[in-house]
Scaffold this motif. Structure first.
Motif, mmCIF file in Angstrom:
data_model
loop_
_atom_site.group_PDB
_atom_site.id
_atom_site.type_symbol
_atom_site.label_atom_id
_atom_site.label_comp_id
_atom_site.label_asym_id
_atom_site.label_seq_id
_atom_site.Cartn_x
_atom_site.Cartn_y
_atom_site.Cartn_z
ATOM 1 N N LEU A 1 -5.264 -4.360 -1.998
ATOM 2 C CA LEU A 1 -6.251 -3.716 -2.856
ATOM 3 C C LEU A 1 -5.954 -3.986 -4.328
ATOM 4 C CD1 LEU A 1 -6.640 -0.268 -1.121
ATOM 5 C CD2 LEU A 1 -8.147 -2.245 -1.011
ATOM 6 N N ILE A 2 -4.666 -3.896 -4.671
ATOM 7 C CA ILE A 2 -4.318 -3.981 -6.077
ATOM 8 C C ILE A 2 -4.681 -5.334 -6.665
ATOM 9 C CG2 ILE A 2 -2.336 -4.091 -7.652
ATOM 10 C CD1 ILE A 2 -3.352 -1.320 -6.883
ATOM 11 N N THR B 1 -2.096 -1.673 0.195
ATOM 12 C CA THR B 1 -2.228 -1.456 -1.245
ATOM 13 C C THR B 1 -2.079 -2.754 -2.007
ATOM 14 O OG1 THR B 1 0.028 -0.727 -1.154
ATOM 15 C CG2 THR B 1 -1.628 0.966 -1.538
ATOM 16 N N THR B 2 -1.167 -3.601 -1.552
ATOM 17 C CA THR B 2 -1.004 -4.868 -2.248
ATOM 18 C C THR B 2 -2.328 -5.617 -2.244
ATOM 19 O OG1 THR B 2 1.135 -4.911 -1.211
ATOM 20 C CG2 THR B 2 0.500 -6.851 -2.440
ATOM 21 N N LEU C 1 5.122 17.436 -2.005
ATOM 22 C CA LEU C 1 6.038 16.310 -2.182
ATOM 23 C C LEU C 1 6.693 15.943 -0.862
ATOM 24 C CD1 LEU C 1 6.429 14.978 -4.940
ATOM 25 C CD2 LEU C 1 8.735 15.945 -4.951
ATOM 26 N N TYR D 1 5.240 11.302 4.909
ATOM 27 C CA TYR D 1 4.116 10.462 5.285
ATOM 28 C C TYR D 1 4.373 9.020 4.879
ATOM 29 C CZ TYR D 1 -0.687 8.870 5.725
ATOM 30 O OH TYR D 1 -1.809 8.195 6.084
ATOM 31 N N GLN D 2 4.844 8.868 3.637
ATOM 32 C CA GLN D 2 5.096 7.523 3.136
ATOM 33 C C GLN D 2 6.166 6.821 3.953
ATOM 34 O OE1 GLN D 2 3.144 6.110 1.276
ATOM 35 N NE2 GLN D 2 2.027 7.978 0.753
ATOM 36 N N ARG E 1 1.056 0.513 4.830
ATOM 37 C CA ARG E 1 0.481 0.891 3.542
ATOM 38 C C ARG E 1 0.780 -0.165 2.487
ATOM 39 N NH1 ARG E 1 -1.921 4.223 0.827
ATOM 40 N NH2 ARG E 1 -2.257 5.476 2.672
ATOM 41 N N ARG E 2 1.993 -0.661 2.521
ATOM 42 C CA ARG E 2 2.386 -1.663 1.543
ATOM 43 C C ARG E 2 1.410 -2.824 1.564
ATOM 44 N NH1 ARG E 2 8.670 -3.116 0.764
ATOM 45 N NH2 ARG E 2 9.121 -1.297 -0.510
ATOM 46 N N TRP F 1 5.587 16.585 2.161
ATOM 47 C CA TRP F 1 4.570 16.024 3.024
ATOM 48 C C TRP F 1 4.310 14.569 2.673
ATOM 49 C CZ3 TRP F 1 -0.479 14.325 1.857
ATOM 50 C CH2 TRP F 1 -1.255 14.017 2.982
ATOM 51 N N TRP F 2 4.131 14.357 1.403
ATOM 52 C CA TRP F 2 3.824 13.032 0.881
ATOM 53 C C TRP F 2 4.962 12.060 1.201
ATOM 54 C CZ3 TRP F 2 0.028 10.229 -1.136
ATOM 55 C CH2 TRP F 2 0.321 9.176 -1.997
ATOM 56 N N GLU G 1 -7.048 -6.945 -6.338
ATOM 57 C CA GLU G 1 -8.464 -7.055 -6.694
ATOM 58 C C GLU G 1 -8.845 -6.230 -7.910
ATOM 59 O OE1 GLU G 1 -10.844 -5.973 -3.413
ATOM 60 O OE2 GLU G 1 -9.617 -7.130 -2.034
ATOM 61 N N THR G 2 -7.956 -5.297 -8.321
ATOM 62 C CA THR G 2 -8.384 -4.416 -9.409
ATOM 63 C C THR G 2 -8.676 -5.226 -10.653
ATOM 64 O OG1 THR G 2 -6.071 -3.980 -9.760
ATOM 65 C CG2 THR G 2 -7.333 -2.240 -8.729
ATOM 66 N N PRO G 3 -9.754 -4.870 -11.311
ATOM 67 C CA PRO G 3 -10.272 -5.699 -12.399
ATOM 68 C C PRO G 3 -9.334 -5.768 -13.611
ATOM 69 C CG PRO G 3 -11.451 -3.623 -12.256
ATOM 70 C CD PRO G 3 -10.583 -3.708 -11.055
#
Lengths: 270, 791
Positions: B783-784, B780-781, B762, B768-769, B776-777, B764-765, B786-788
């Motif tokens: 990528l998201i 991921t935005t 936790l 990192y975040q 990252r934001r 580490w995570w 596009e999710t079907p």
């Protein structure tokens, strides 16, 4: 008749909505009512009695700890498991494996719990193992019983990740390990979190598991609710139920926060 | 690697099940036969499958309709609906169940039987069904519905002929999920069950004294086989699909048909039971494992014998279908369960077995009817020593011809001890078993509280979670202490409650009764202090009411503990049974003994006939059958507790047990092989329960006169007092848990390892975040979107 407006189409949801209102929403208000009005007339007596006993808080803490440990173990086991299943080439075999992992639930939970206890008693007598020591056995039981609840959401999320991301990641020069760390894992976070909640809540509130697999030192809050319920102390039981509700609510909130830090999208459940 | 993990997890998941599978063949096919011939088991299996199938079917239908409707709800309403849908999933099932109970109680819908369970099980399945179907629904072309509606189809028609066919795979998935969850459930069933036997409830009832019912080991094997078959069928099917033949729906249909067939297999006996005229059924509600019904190979089956016997009686009376007469036999685990079944659900049992205080409560609430003495064969011959005592709660005011209840089993509360453990510990404690027995006599229940140097047994004693018993005994010990307040040790013989005499100079138990029932000057605070002190000095283990086997299963752990005489007798005899059958070889003589101190609690479980009974004739006939001396003798021999029946067979049984004063006469005077054919009576003088094992067992099963006279009977508590006792017990349990937890010396690596690991991950995570937040934001935005699954 010909032109049906939106409302009448949404009427299809009516049986469902009615059912949920009667059997989910109203009972929650019942809990509130019984916690404060259970003995006739508004009173803080039951709530006060709960909050004033220090040993009681130790029980809450213990329940949280045991449930947390079991849920974390479930993640640790279910993730590689779900990952391995998702990596199987044939979809049918994937389903078969999943089926085989979920099918033990067809045998009643209580029956399996006692079977586990009998098994470990037998192992204790005949091998070097020492599993019948309260918390260890209880944790093991919780893990075995709730693993499918962790497995399913993680599996669904992992299989939902489009292959193209992995390919893109590889194309950009990431090693499989880095791809896993930076693409697969973050994207499966929402599955982990819903799985966590699906395991954590039943675990924190379990009563028959801690009764049969645990010992004196694993007295949990669910056991207390159950005792009060069986002894017909409805208002006392309602207070404990509310405490459990709050615990679960807080864990949902925290889980959602965690998933939001990692993922800009609204993740988790609720 | 992947395969290894899968196999490993599979092995762990299936190990307990395979263990049961193996155990199911311990006696060949006997358990299987038992499963299919015992009505209660078949009913339980039938009900469970029926509930699972019907509830998940209903849930699937409601969920598919809802999935259609929800898409047309406003955005906010939809969000609220989906949030509510998560409630039962996320909420603890015990909270959900309890909420349901409150709902049903508040609207007075308590006697709904199967319907209530169905409603509750729909709730288990419904949210999951919706979550399974909704994503598939989203993928459907919404225009299709519009088209159907535009073409003049009614909404129902549009739903059934346009939506349903496309949703079938998702619906099947939803159904299977609901079915699985319903089969697995224990909590919701247990909380909302009103007299419908299901697998959960039967198992729960049975474990109070013994392990899993043998028949259910057989059932597990059968379910395991079904799982195997399903997997094989899936595999075969996959092979065919690969060859291009699509029959997957057919196979699913076959599996479904098989499940439904299985369900109906169990339903048939249930339907039969509902069709049988009520005067051909005797409904009995007894404590679990409290009657000889063929549990061991040499145990008589009194239920079956009575059925045969009563069929003949009915035939002689010219009753039609007399051969169809049967007993419906259900069991409960505590008095409160019995009470709620009769009080809130008005279950129409014909014969029940409440304890003494519960007889009072049910009498006051008008739930039982008086039993006519004239309809009991030889009522006058019943054991008068016991009947005299039970008049306290059983006699009907102003009516000598009736009683509210007749004692079925009678016994004491006392201390069970393990002479071997005590002797093994003697080196450190300095107390061997003979010395301990002296202390038992001197201090009575005081040994549970460290009296007379017995605190050396700290951590090796047991108490009962049953509130009335543990607290009652603490009260008695408290009074014993009060009798000699200035002394450092407190002898039982000096206790003032044993000193009371009535005008005839006989022992007067009213003071003892006040103490046990917390009346007069005696209140619960005395017990609170004593029990709290006991926790910190004696570290007792509070046993579940169903932890009755601990002296055998946790052999060697406990030196002594609070016990009911019936459980003591049963445990001692089970030890003998195991030793005789060669199941275990302890390599030493039975070390278990029981002793009821002077001035204890005398308990009785009684025959009583509920107000709602519908077959009085059969109920009376069954009472008479069980009180018949030959039947009673065989029953006592199994249950291990005294009954009020008297007669030659009882005397012979007592002689067999070696009760002092019952001298056996053997067939042909052959003490070795001859059976006891008669008994002569002698004056036993003072009985020494410590003489040897046989005498000890005899006086455990058959309490001595002193035991019965110098004892008090529990009375019913009012609501406030009852709550006080139960809350004190919980307080003690919380305290005990806190203490044992803090003192727990063994480090739980299981917990520590995972917590450290998780904490590290936790941190580490999180770090990192925080460090890589912005990029990252963005990613991921991207990528998201596009999710079907996003519509």
């Amino acid at each position: 008749m010909k032109k049906i407006n939106f409302n009448s189409r949404s009427l299809f949801a009516l049986p469902y909505v009615l059912y949920m209102i009667i059997f989910v929403v109203i009972p929650l208000f019942m809990l509130l009512f019984f916690a404060f009005f259970g003995d006739g007339g508004f009173s803080f007596a039951e709530v006060g009695a709960f909050f004033s006993d220090g040993s009681q808080w130790a029980t809450v803490g213990r329940s949280l700890r045991i449930a947390l440990v079991a849920s974390l173990w479930c993640i640790l086991i279910a993730y590689p498991l779900a990952y391995s299943i998702a990596k199987i080439k044939s979809k049918t075999i994937q389903y078969m494996v999943l089926m085989a992992l979920v099918a033990p639930m067809w045998i009643n939970g209580l029956l399996r719990t006692i079977a586990l206890k009998d098994l470990t008693t037998m192992l204790d007598e005949n091998t070097f193992l020492h599993l019948t020591t309260g918390e260890t056995l209880l944790t093991l039981g919780l893990i075995i019983d709730y693993l499918p609840f962790m497995l399913m959401p993680i599996y669904l999320v992992i299989t939902g990740i489009s292959k193209s991301y992995l390919e893109v990641s590889a194309d950009l020069g990431a090693s499989p390990f880095i791809t896993f760390l930076k693409v697969t894992l973050p994207l499966s976070m929402s599955g982990i979190i819903s799985g966590f909640l699906m395991v954590f809540t039943p675990a924190v509130s379990t009563y028959y598991m801690s009764e049969y697999l645990g010992d004196q030192s694993t007295f949990m809050i669910g056991e207390q609710l159950n005792t009060m319920f069986t002894k017909d102390n409805k208002s006392g039981a309602a207070v404990i139920a509310l405490v459990l509700l709050v615990l679960v609510g807080v864990s949902v909130f925290i889980a959602n926060r965690i998933s939001r830090i990692g993922n800009n999208k609204k993740g988790g459940i609720a | 690697m992947g395969m290894t993990i899968i196999c490993l997890v599979m092995a762990i998941l299936y190990l307990p099940i395979l263990f049961l599978v193996r155990a199911s063949f311990a006696e060949g096919w006997a358990y299987y036969q038992q499963l299919f011939t015992t009505t209660e088991y078949m009913q339980a299996v039938g009900n469970t499958l029926l509930i699972a199938v019907v509830a998940s079917l209903i849930a699937t239908i409601i969920a598919s309709m809802a999935a259609t409707g929800i898409l047309y709800l406003g955005k906010r309403t939809r969000a609220v609906t989906m949030a509510v849908n998560q409630l039962p999933i996320i909420n603890a099932d015990i909270v959900t169940s309890f909420g349901l109970v409150l709902l049903f109680v508040s609207v007075g819908m308590t006697n709904l039987g199967l319907l209530k369970l169905l409603l509750a099980h729909v709730l288990i399945a419904l949210p999951f069904c919706l979550l399974t179907i909704l994503p598939k629904m989203r993928q459907l072309d919404a225009n299709l519905i519009d088209a159907a509606l535009d073409l003049g189809a009614s909404p129902f028609k549009a739903f059934t002929s346009v939506i349903v066919p496309q949703l079938v795979p998702a619906m099947i998935q939803a159904f299977l999920l609901g079915f699985t969850l319903s089969l697995d459930d224990f909590v919701i069933t247990q909380y909302n069950n009103s007299g419908v036997p299901t697998i959960s409830t039967v198992v729960y009832g049975a474990i109070s004294r013994r392990d899993i019912p043998n028949a259910f080991k057989a059932l597990t094997t059968i379910i395991f086989l079904v799982i195997l078959i399903v997997l094989i069928v899936m595999n075969l099917n996959a092979a065919r699909v690969r060859k291009g033949i699509k029959i997957s729906r057919k196979v699913t249909a076959i599996i479904l048909a098989a499940v439904i067939l299985l369900a109906t297999g169990g339903i048939v006996p249930m339907i039969i039971s509902h069709l049988t005229p009520r005067d051909l059924v005797l409904k009995v509600y007894n404590w679990e494992d409290y009657i000889a019904m063929g549990q061991y190979a040499d145990t008589p089956d009194l239920l079956a014998e009575f059925e045969d016997h009563y069929r003949k009686v009915l035939k002689e009376q010219g009753v039609k279908n007399a051969d169809k007469f049967r007993i419906e036999y259900h069991t409960f685990t505590d008095n409160e369960e019995l009470y709620s079944k009769i009080n809130t659900q008005h279950s129409d049992y014909d014969l029940i077995f409440p304890s003494e205080y519960m007889v009072e409560k049910m009498r006051d609430d008008g739930l039982i009817q008086p039993i006519a003495k004239s309809r009991i064969d030889d009522y006058a011959d019943l054991d008068s020593a016991i009947i005299d005592r039970t008049n306290a709660f059983a006699s009907v005011a102003g009516n000598d011809d009736q009683v509210w209840a007749i004692p079925y089993m009678v016994g004491t509360v006392g201390i069970m001890y393990d002479t071997k453990v005590i002797d093994d510990l003697a080196e450190t404690t300095g107390i061997d078993h003979e010395e301990f027995e002296t202390k038992l006599q001197d201090y009575g229940f005081g040994v549970l509280f460290g009296e007379g140097g017995t605190d050396v047994f700290s951590g090796r004693i047991t108490m009962k979670k049953s509130a009335r018993d543990s607290i009652g005994i603490a009260m008695i010990y408290g009074a014993q202490k009060q009798s000699t307040p200035d002394d450092t040790t407190h002898h039982v013989d000096d206790a003032s409650y044993l000193d009371q005499q009535d005008e005839h100079g006989e022992f007067d138990n009213s003071m003892l009764s006040d103490i046990l029932n917390m009346d007069g000057d005696y209140n619960i605070d005395m017990a609170r202090q004593i029990l709290r002190d006991q926790i910190s000095t004696m570290h007792p283990v509070y046993e579940n009411d169903n932890g009755k086997k601990s002296f055998k299963s946790q052999e060697g752990k406990f030196a002594y503990g609070l016990y009911w005489s019936c459980d003591a007798g049963l445990t001692m005899m089970e030890f003998d049974e195991d030793e005789a059958s060669g199941a275990t070889h302890f390599g030493y003589a039975n070390p278990l003994r029981y002793y009821a101190p002077k001035g204890t609690n005398l308990w009785t479980d009684n025959f009583a006939i509920p107000t709602y009974a519908r077959n009085l004739d059969a109920a009376y006939a069954f009472i008479n059958f069980l009180l018949d001396d030959a039947n009673a003798a065989r029953n006592i021999d199994y249950v291990g507790s005294q009954m009020v029946a008297t007669g030659d067979e009882i005397d012979i049984l007592k002689a067999e047990y070696g009760v002092p004063g019952y001298d056996p006469i053997y067939e042909n005077d052959d003490e070795e092989n001859g059976e006891i054919i008669d008994v002569t009576f002698s004056d036993p003088g003072a009985i020494d329960p410590f003489e040897d094992y046989d005498v000890n067992l005899a006086v455990t099963v058959f309490p001595t006169e002193d035991n019965i006279v110098y004892a008090a009977i529990m009375h019913n508590f009012d609501k406030a007092k009852e709550k006080g006792v139960n809350n004190l017990m919980l307080e003690i349990q919380n305290k005990a848990a806190e203490l044992t937890e803090n003192e727990g010396s063994s480090v739980n690596w299981f917990s520590i390892a995972i917590l450290v690991l998780a904490g590290a991950a936790l941190i580490w995570w999180g770090t990192y975040q925080l460090l890589h937040r912005r990029p990252r934001r963005l990613r991921t935005t991207m990528l998201i979107t596009e999710t079907p699954s996003q519509k």
